[in-house]
Motif scaffolding. Structure first.
Motif, PDB file in Angstrom:
ATOM      1  N   GLY A  29     -10.085  52.357  28.931  1.00 34.70           N
ATOM      2  CA  GLY A  29      -9.713  51.261  28.050  1.00 34.70           C
ATOM      3  C   GLY A  29      -8.722  50.305  28.698  1.00 34.70           C
ATOM      4  O   GLY A  29      -8.812  49.081  28.521  1.00 34.70           O
ATOM      5  N   SER A  30      -7.772  50.857  29.479  1.00 35.61           N
ATOM      6  CA  SER A  30      -6.819  50.003  30.179  1.00 35.61           C
ATOM      7  C   SER A  30      -7.514  49.122  31.212  1.00 35.61           C
ATOM      8  O   SER A  30      -7.202  47.925  31.357  1.00 35.61           O
ATOM      9  CB  SER A  30      -5.760  50.878  30.867  1.00 35.61           C
ATOM     10  N   ILE A  31      -8.484  49.674  31.920  1.00 32.33           N
ATOM     11  CA  ILE A  31      -9.216  48.887  32.914  1.00 32.33           C
ATOM     12  C   ILE A  31     -10.058  47.812  32.233  1.00 32.33           C
ATOM     13  O   ILE A  31     -10.196  46.687  32.742  1.00 32.33           O
ATOM     14  CB  ILE A  31     -10.083  49.817  33.791  1.00 32.33           C
ATOM     15  N   ASP A  32     -10.615  48.106  31.072  1.00 33.06           N
ATOM     16  CA  ASP A  32     -11.381  47.092  30.338  1.00 33.06           C
ATOM     17  C   ASP A  32     -10.504  45.896  29.972  1.00 33.06           C
ATOM     18  O   ASP A  32     -10.958  44.736  30.010  1.00 33.06           O
ATOM     19  CB  ASP A  32     -11.975  47.715  29.075  1.00 33.06           C
ATOM     20  N   GLN A  33      -9.263  46.163  29.616  1.00 29.56           N
ATOM     21  CA  GLN A  33      -8.348  45.065  29.301  1.00 29.56           C
ATOM     22  C   GLN A  33      -8.072  44.201  30.540  1.00 29.56           C
ATOM     23  O   GLN A  33      -8.029  42.964  30.432  1.00 29.56           O
ATOM     24  CB  GLN A  33      -7.028  45.628  28.757  1.00 29.56           C
ATOM     25  N   LYS A  34      -7.913  44.832  31.686  1.00 30.62           N
ATOM     26  CA  LYS A  34      -7.691  44.074  32.923  1.00 30.62           C
ATOM     27  C   LYS A  34      -8.917  43.218  33.264  1.00 30.62           C
ATOM     28  O   LYS A  34      -8.781  42.076  33.704  1.00 30.62           O
ATOM     29  CB  LYS A  34      -7.377  45.025  34.067  1.00 30.62           C
ATOM     30  N   ILE A  35     -10.092  43.772  33.076  1.00 31.81           N
ATOM     31  CA  ILE A  35     -11.312  43.017  33.364  1.00 31.81           C
ATOM     32  C   ILE A  35     -11.424  41.822  32.427  1.00 31.81           C
ATOM     33  O   ILE A  35     -11.813  40.716  32.837  1.00 31.81           O
ATOM     34  CB  ILE A  35     -12.540  43.940  33.242  1.00 31.81           C
ATOM     35  N   ALA A  36     -11.065  42.008  31.145  1.00 32.78           N
ATOM     36  CA  ALA A  36     -11.118  40.898  30.195  1.00 32.78           C
ATOM     37  C   ALA A  36     -10.138  39.794  30.596  1.00 32.78           C
ATOM     38  O   ALA A  36     -10.454  38.592  30.496  1.00 32.78           O
ATOM     39  CB  ALA A  36     -10.802  41.417  28.785  1.00 32.78           C
ATOM     40  N   ALA A  37      -8.946  40.180  31.079  1.00 34.99           N
ATOM     41  CA  ALA A  37      -7.966  39.172  31.519  1.00 34.99           C
ATOM     42  C   ALA A  37      -8.480  38.412  32.739  1.00 34.99           C
ATOM     43  O   ALA A  37      -8.307  37.186  32.845  1.00 34.99           O
ATOM     44  CB  ALA A  37      -6.637  39.861  31.825  1.00 34.99           C
ATOM     45  N   LYS A  71     -12.119  41.718  39.867  1.00 33.81           N
ATOM     46  CA  LYS A  71     -12.942  42.118  38.727  1.00 33.81           C
ATOM     47  C   LYS A  71     -13.998  43.143  39.140  1.00 33.81           C
ATOM     48  O   LYS A  71     -14.204  44.148  38.439  1.00 33.81           O
ATOM     49  CB  LYS A  71     -13.618  40.879  38.126  1.00 33.81           C
ATOM     50  N   LYS A  72     -14.661  42.920  40.259  1.00 36.92           N
ATOM     51  CA  LYS A  72     -15.677  43.868  40.739  1.00 36.92           C
ATOM     52  C   LYS A  72     -15.046  45.221  41.042  1.00 36.92           C
ATOM     53  O   LYS A  72     -15.640  46.274  40.774  1.00 36.92           O
ATOM     54  CB  LYS A  72     -16.345  43.301  41.986  1.00 36.92           C
ATOM     55  N   MET A  73     -13.832  45.233  41.599  1.00 37.43           N
ATOM     56  CA  MET A  73     -13.162  46.496  41.907  1.00 37.43           C
ATOM     57  C   MET A  73     -12.850  47.276  40.635  1.00 37.43           C
ATOM     58  O   MET A  73     -13.080  48.484  40.551  1.00 37.43           O
ATOM     59  CB  MET A  73     -11.877  46.205  42.685  1.00 37.43           C
ATOM     60  N   TYR A  74     -12.316  46.550  39.629  1.00 41.56           N
ATOM     61  CA  TYR A  74     -12.006  47.222  38.365  1.00 41.56           C
ATOM     62  C   TYR A  74     -13.274  47.721  37.665  1.00 41.56           C
ATOM     63  O   TYR A  74     -13.278  48.807  37.052  1.00 41.56           O
ATOM     64  CB  TYR A  74     -11.250  46.274  37.441  1.00 41.56           C
TER      65      TYR A  74
END
Length: 214
Positions: A29-37, A71-74
């Protein structure tokens, strides 16, 4: 004594599969937030590139490529975490299935013992005899009902020819009597009707003179 030698620290309980799955889900879930940002930043950077020219546009393009790489890394990390979480969930499901199977086997064993115990109290031969007795009673009851509902014909043992002859004689006698009555009706003269009592009373009342009241 414990002060000199030292007391062993209590060890933490080992993590369960549910604990591990929960941590992986939280990290995902934390990584999803980073991708959204990063998606938001990429959108703004792309809109800015449309208005730029020359070196400024190249600088904005390099920034956009860097954001896209992050983004690709996350996304790769997120996919790995979700794959690990899926495997953990599968193991947890299998382990729970095994426990449920063990509980089912134990419950069936207890039920089997109880069933055997109760079956020993029952006599199959006695039950079959009871069922046979019930069948006999039902058959006897059916025969009794059939006998009670039987209809009996009246007049059995009489000669039908004699009965028909007697009936013909009765019909002839009745015809003869009817002929005599018609003969009497033809010879009887027509007589006037007798006056009724009401008419006599009216006549008597009319003949009497009226009394004069002084």
């Amino acid at each position: 004594m414990n002060r000199l030698i030292g007391k062993k620290k209590p060890t933490a309980p080992p993590p369960t599969l549910d604990d591990v799955s929960g941590k992986l889900d939280q990290r995902g879930g934390s990584i999803d937030q980073k991708i959204a940002a990063l998606d938001t930043q990429l959108k703004k950077q792309t809109e800015a590139m449309k208005k730029m020219k020359g070196p400024a546009k190249e600088s904005a393009k390099r920034r956009a490529l860097q954001l896209l790489k992050q983004k690709k890394m996350y996304e790769k990390q997120r996919d790995q975490l979700y794959a690990q979480q899926f495997n953990i969930d599968q193991v947890a499901f299998t382990a729970q299935t095994v426990k449920d199977t063990q509980d089912t086997v134990k419950a069936m064993g207890i039920a089997s013992k109880e069933l055997k115990k109760e079956m020993k109290k029952m006599n199959i031969t006695k039950i079959e005899n009871q069922m046979d007795d019930l069948q006999d009673l039902l058959e006897d009851s059916s025969e009794i009902q059939e006998a009670l509902s039987r209809s009996y014909e009246v007049g059995e043992g009489f000669d039908e020819d004699e009965l028909e002859g007697e009936l013909d004689a009765l019909e002839a006698e009745l015809e003869f009597e009817d002929g005599d009555m018609s003969y009497l009706e033809e010879k009887t003269p027509n007589l006037p009707e007798a006056p009724s009592s009401t008419t006599n009373q009216q006549t008597t009342t009319t003949d009497q003179p009226e009394r004069i009241v002084a």
